[in-house]
Design a protein around this motif. Structure first.
Motif, PDB file in Angstrom:
ATOM      1  N   LEU A  58       0.830  -1.204   0.000  1.00  0.00           N
ATOM      2  CA  LEU A  58       0.000   0.000   0.000  1.00  0.00           C
ATOM      3  C   LEU A  58       0.866   1.257   0.000  1.00  0.00           C
ATOM      4  O   LEU A  58       0.613   2.215  -0.747  1.00  0.00           O
ATOM      5  N   CYS A  59       1.903   1.248   0.827  1.00  0.00           N
ATOM      6  CA  CYS A  59       2.804   2.405   0.906  1.00  0.00           C
ATOM      7  C   CYS A  59       3.550   2.602  -0.412  1.00  0.00           C
ATOM      8  O   CYS A  59       3.726   3.733  -0.880  1.00  0.00           O
ATOM      9  N   VAL A  60       3.960   1.496  -1.043  1.00  0.00           N
ATOM     10  CA  VAL A  60       4.624   1.582  -2.347  1.00  0.00           C
ATOM     11  C   VAL A  60       3.670   2.153  -3.386  1.00  0.00           C
ATOM     12  O   VAL A  60       4.048   3.020  -4.196  1.00  0.00           O
ATOM     13  N   ALA A  61       2.416   1.680  -3.370  1.00  0.00           N
ATOM     14  CA  ALA A  61       1.434   2.174  -4.340  1.00  0.00           C
ATOM     15  C   ALA A  61       1.235   3.680  -4.205  1.00  0.00           C
ATOM     16  O   ALA A  61       1.194   4.403  -5.211  1.00  0.00           O
ATOM     17  N   ARG A  62       1.146   4.152  -2.964  1.00  0.00           N
ATOM     18  CA  ARG A  62       0.943   5.596  -2.747  1.00  0.00           C
ATOM     19  C   ARG A  62       2.163   6.393  -3.202  1.00  0.00           C
ATOM     20  O   ARG A  62       2.028   7.464  -3.818  1.00  0.00           O
ATOM     21  N   ALA A  63       3.358   5.870  -2.926  1.00  0.00           N
ATOM     22  CA  ALA A  63       4.572   6.559  -3.370  1.00  0.00           C
ATOM     23  C   ALA A  63       4.638   6.608  -4.885  1.00  0.00           C
ATOM     24  O   ALA A  63       4.978   7.646  -5.482  1.00  0.00           O
TER      25      ALA A  63
ATOM     26  N   VAL B 244       0.765  -2.756  -9.886  1.00  0.00           N
ATOM     27  CA  VAL B 244      -0.702  -2.831 -10.003  1.00  0.00           C
ATOM     28  C   VAL B 244      -1.430  -2.296  -8.775  1.00  0.00           C
ATOM     29  O   VAL B 244      -2.659  -2.279  -8.742  1.00  0.00           O
ATOM     30  N   GLY B 245      -0.686  -1.876  -7.761  1.00  0.00           N
ATOM     31  CA  GLY B 245      -1.319  -1.425  -6.527  1.00  0.00           C
ATOM     32  C   GLY B 245      -2.109  -0.131  -6.696  1.00  0.00           C
ATOM     33  O   GLY B 245      -1.717   0.744  -7.455  1.00  0.00           O
ATOM     34  N   ARG B 246      -3.233  -0.052  -5.984  1.00  0.00           N
ATOM     35  CA  ARG B 246      -4.031   1.177  -5.934  1.00  0.00           C
ATOM     36  C   ARG B 246      -4.280   1.518  -4.478  1.00  0.00           C
ATOM     37  O   ARG B 246      -4.898   0.740  -3.734  1.00  0.00           O
ATOM     38  N   SER B 247      -3.792   2.671  -4.050  1.00  0.00           N
ATOM     39  CA  SER B 247      -3.851   3.006  -2.627  1.00  0.00           C
ATOM     40  C   SER B 247      -5.276   3.212  -2.127  1.00  0.00           C
ATOM     41  O   SER B 247      -5.541   3.040  -0.933  1.00  0.00           O
ATOM     42  N   ASP B 248      -6.214   3.564  -3.016  1.00  0.00           N
ATOM     43  CA  ASP B 248      -7.585   3.757  -2.547  1.00  0.00           C
ATOM     44  C   ASP B 248      -8.265   2.437  -2.203  1.00  0.00           C
ATOM     45  O   ASP B 248      -9.334   2.429  -1.576  1.00  0.00           O
ATOM     46  N   TYR B 249      -7.648   1.309  -2.548  1.00  0.00           N
ATOM     47  CA  TYR B 249      -8.165   0.008  -2.135  1.00  0.00           C
ATOM     48  C   TYR B 249      -7.773  -0.339  -0.701  1.00  0.00           C
ATOM     49  O   TYR B 249      -8.214  -1.359  -0.174  1.00  0.00           O
ATOM     50  N   GLN B 250      -6.913   0.470  -0.085  1.00  0.00           N
ATOM     51  CA  GLN B 250      -6.455   0.241   1.282  1.00  0.00           C
ATOM     52  C   GLN B 250      -5.834  -1.168   1.407  1.00  0.00           C
ATOM     53  O   GLN B 250      -4.939  -1.503   0.662  1.00  0.00           O
TER      54      GLN B 250
END
Length: 430
Positions: free
Chosen positions: A32-37, A83-89
Motif C-alpha cells: 500500500l505504501c509503495v502504491a501511494r509513493a 498494479v497497486g491502488r492506494s484507494d483500495y487500502q
C-alpha cells in the motif's frame, strides 16, 4: 443504554478497525505504501527503497503473498508499484493478474528493490518507501496503523506531514472512546440491533475463507487435518472440533497466500478470523438467534479492539491471545452468561496464554490460532461453572481491566528484548 453520541463513536471505532483485507496485513501495508509513493511519483518507479521497522520485517518474511505463489516482501513491493491502488487500502493488490506477477518477478531479478531495517525508531509499525524514476523521487511513510499515512513528498516537497503528531506504540488514538470491559459489554448488549447489523459481514467473509480453504491445499492444511481427525474418529464430530477446524482453515488460506478477503480486526486478518469464527460456529450449531449472533460478534470484536488499544498494533505477543480472548467473551454470552462470567473468561485467558510469542506471520500461525481458540472455549466453559483463576495467582488481578493492562504491559514493554532476539534468529538462519 449508552447515549447515542457515545454509541456513534464506538460504532465508528469498530467500523474503522474491522475492515476487509486480502493477504497478511504487514506485507500488504508495505505494498500500500509503495502504491501511494508510485502514485505520487506519477510514473512507474525505476528503483524502490524500503526502510521498515523490525516488526514489519518479522511479520512479512515468511508469509505468502496472495495470487503469486511467492513468499515475502520483494514481490509485495514490486506488485505495489505495478498494479497497486492506494484507494483500495488493505485490498491494494486486488487487481492482480498472472501477467503482473511475471512482471514483478522480472522487477525483482533486475535488482530494482532495496529493503533495510529502519534504525532508531520507537514505532513498531513503520514503513518508509522512496521511489525514483526519470530524475524525480517520491516518499511515503505509514506509521502507527497499517493504513495511516503520516508523510507524503515529491522531490522533497511535503504534500502531507503528520510526523509530529504520529501515534506512539500504543494503538489508541486521542479521539477514540474510552473503553473498559464493562463498557464493551454494556454497548454490545444494549445498542439497537440495526446499529450493529453490519458486524454480520465478518461472518460472511471469514466463514467463506474457511470453506474455500477446505477445498484446497493451503499452508499446513491445519483445518483440513482437523476435519480428517473427525472422519477417522480421532476427534469427535462436535462444536469444539468444528470451531478449531474453521478457525485454522481460514488462517491456512490467508497465510498460504490465497486471493481470499477476510475481515480483519485492529490491522490483523488473523485477529479478525479468531474473533469471528469461534463465535459464528458456536452460534450456528447451538441455534442462536440473529440478535444473539450479532451481539456476540460485537462483544468479541470490540473486546479485541479494547485490548489492542493498550497493547499496540504490533508486539512480541501473538495476536491470537487477544483475539481468542474476544471470542471467549462472545461464547460466554452465547452460553447464557453475563458480565461476571465474561470477566472470568478474560482472567482465565490471561492466566493461560500470556507470553505466547509472535515469530512473524507464516503458515504455522494457523496452529497458534487453534491453540488460542481451544483455550477460549475452555476458558468460557470454566467461567460458566464459576471457576476463575484468582487474584493471588500470577499476573491475574481482581479488577479485570487491571488484569488486561498487565497482559498488554508484558506484551508491549516486557517482551521487547524477546522481539529483538526473535528477529535476530529469523534473519541469521544458516
Amino acid at each position: 443504554m449508552i447515549p447515542q453520541p457515545e454509541r456513534k463513536r464506538i460504532i465508528d471505532l469498530i467500523r474503522r478497525e474491522v475492515v476487509p483485507a486480502i493477504g497478511c496485513t504487514e506485507p500488504i501495508a508495505v505494498a500500500l505504501c509503495v502504491a501511494r509513493a508510485a502514485e505520487t511519483l506519477g510514473c512507474r518507479p525505476e528503483k524502490i527503497t524500503a526502510r521498515l521497522s523490525a516488526n514489519i520485517l518479522k511479520n512479512a518474511m515468511g508469509v505468502g503473498i496472495p495470487g503469486t505463489g511467492m513468499i515475502g516482501l520483494p514481490i509485495a513491493i514490486a506488485l505495489g508499484a505495478l498494479v497497486g491502488r492506494s484507494d483500495y487500502q488493505l485490498e491494494v493488490l486486488k487487481d492482480l493478474t498472472p501477467e503482473a506477477v511475471e512482471e514483478g518477478r522480472r522487477y525483482i531479478d533486475q535488482k530494482r528493490i532495496s529493503i533495510s531495517l529502519k534504525e532508531h525508531i520507537a514505532e513498531k509499525l513503520y514503513i518508509e518507501i522512496e521511489v525514483e524514476a526519470g530524475g524525480h523521487t517520491a516518499t511515503a511513510v505509514i506509521a502507527g496503523g497499517h493504513t495511516s499515512f503520516i508523510y507524503i513528498a515529491r522531490d522533497g516537497e511535503a504534500l502531507l506531514d503528520k510526523r509530529a503528531g504520529a501515534s506512539s506504540a500504543a494503538g489508541a488514538a486521542d479521539d477514540d472512546p474510552e473503553l473498559t470491559l464493562r463498557r464493551v459489554w454494556d454497548f454490545a448488549m444494549t445498542a439497537p440491533l440495526d446499529e450493529l447489523r453490519f458486524i454480520l459481514e465478518t461472518r460472511r467473509l471469514n466463514k467463506a475463507a474457511a470453506e474455500q480453504s477446505f477445498k484446497g491445499e493451503y499452508g499446513h492444511c491445519v483445518g483440513r487435518t482437523m476435519c480428517g481427525m473427525q472422519e477417522r474418529k480421532l476427534m469427535g464430530d462436535h462444536v469444539y472440533a468444528h470451531i478449531l477446524a474453521y478457525t485454522s482453515a481460514a488462517c491456512d488460506a490467508r497465510m498460504g497466500g490465497a486471493m481470499i478477503p477476510v475481515m480483519s480486526n485492529s490491522g490483523s486478518g488473523n485477529q479478525g478470523i479468531a474473533a469471528t469464527l469461534p463465535v459464528v460456529v458456536f452460534a450456528e450449531e447451538n441455534g442462536a438467534t440473529e440478535e444473539q449472533t450479532i451481539r456476540a460478534l460485537t462483544l468479541s470484536h470490540l473486546t479485541v479492539i479494547y485490548i489492542k488499544q493498550s497493547l499496540g498494533r504490533l508486539s512480541a505477543l501473538c495476536g491470537c491471545v487477544v483475539a481468542a480472548t474476544g471470542s471467549s467473551c462472545g461464547i460466554v454470552y452465547l452460553m447464557g452468561g453475563g458480565y461476571d462470567e465474561a470477566a472470568a473468561a478474560v482472567k482465565n485467558m490471561v492466566a493461560t496464554l500470556t507470553g505466547m510469542l509472535c515469530d512473524g506471520a507464516k503458515p504455522s500461525c494457523a496452529m497458534k490460532l487453534m491453540s488460542g481458540v481451544s483455550t477460549a472455549v475452555l476458558s468460557a466453559m470454566m467461567a460458566m461453572e464459576h471457576r476463575c483463576v484468582t487474584a493471588v495467582e500470577g499476573i491475574v488481578e481482581e479488577d479485570v481491566d487491571k488484569c488486561i493492562r498487565n497482559l498488554t504491559r508484558i506484551g508491549r514493554d516486557g517482551m521487547n528484548e524477546t522481539d529483538r532476539l526473535v528477529l535476530d534468529i529469523m534473519t541469521h538462519k544458516s
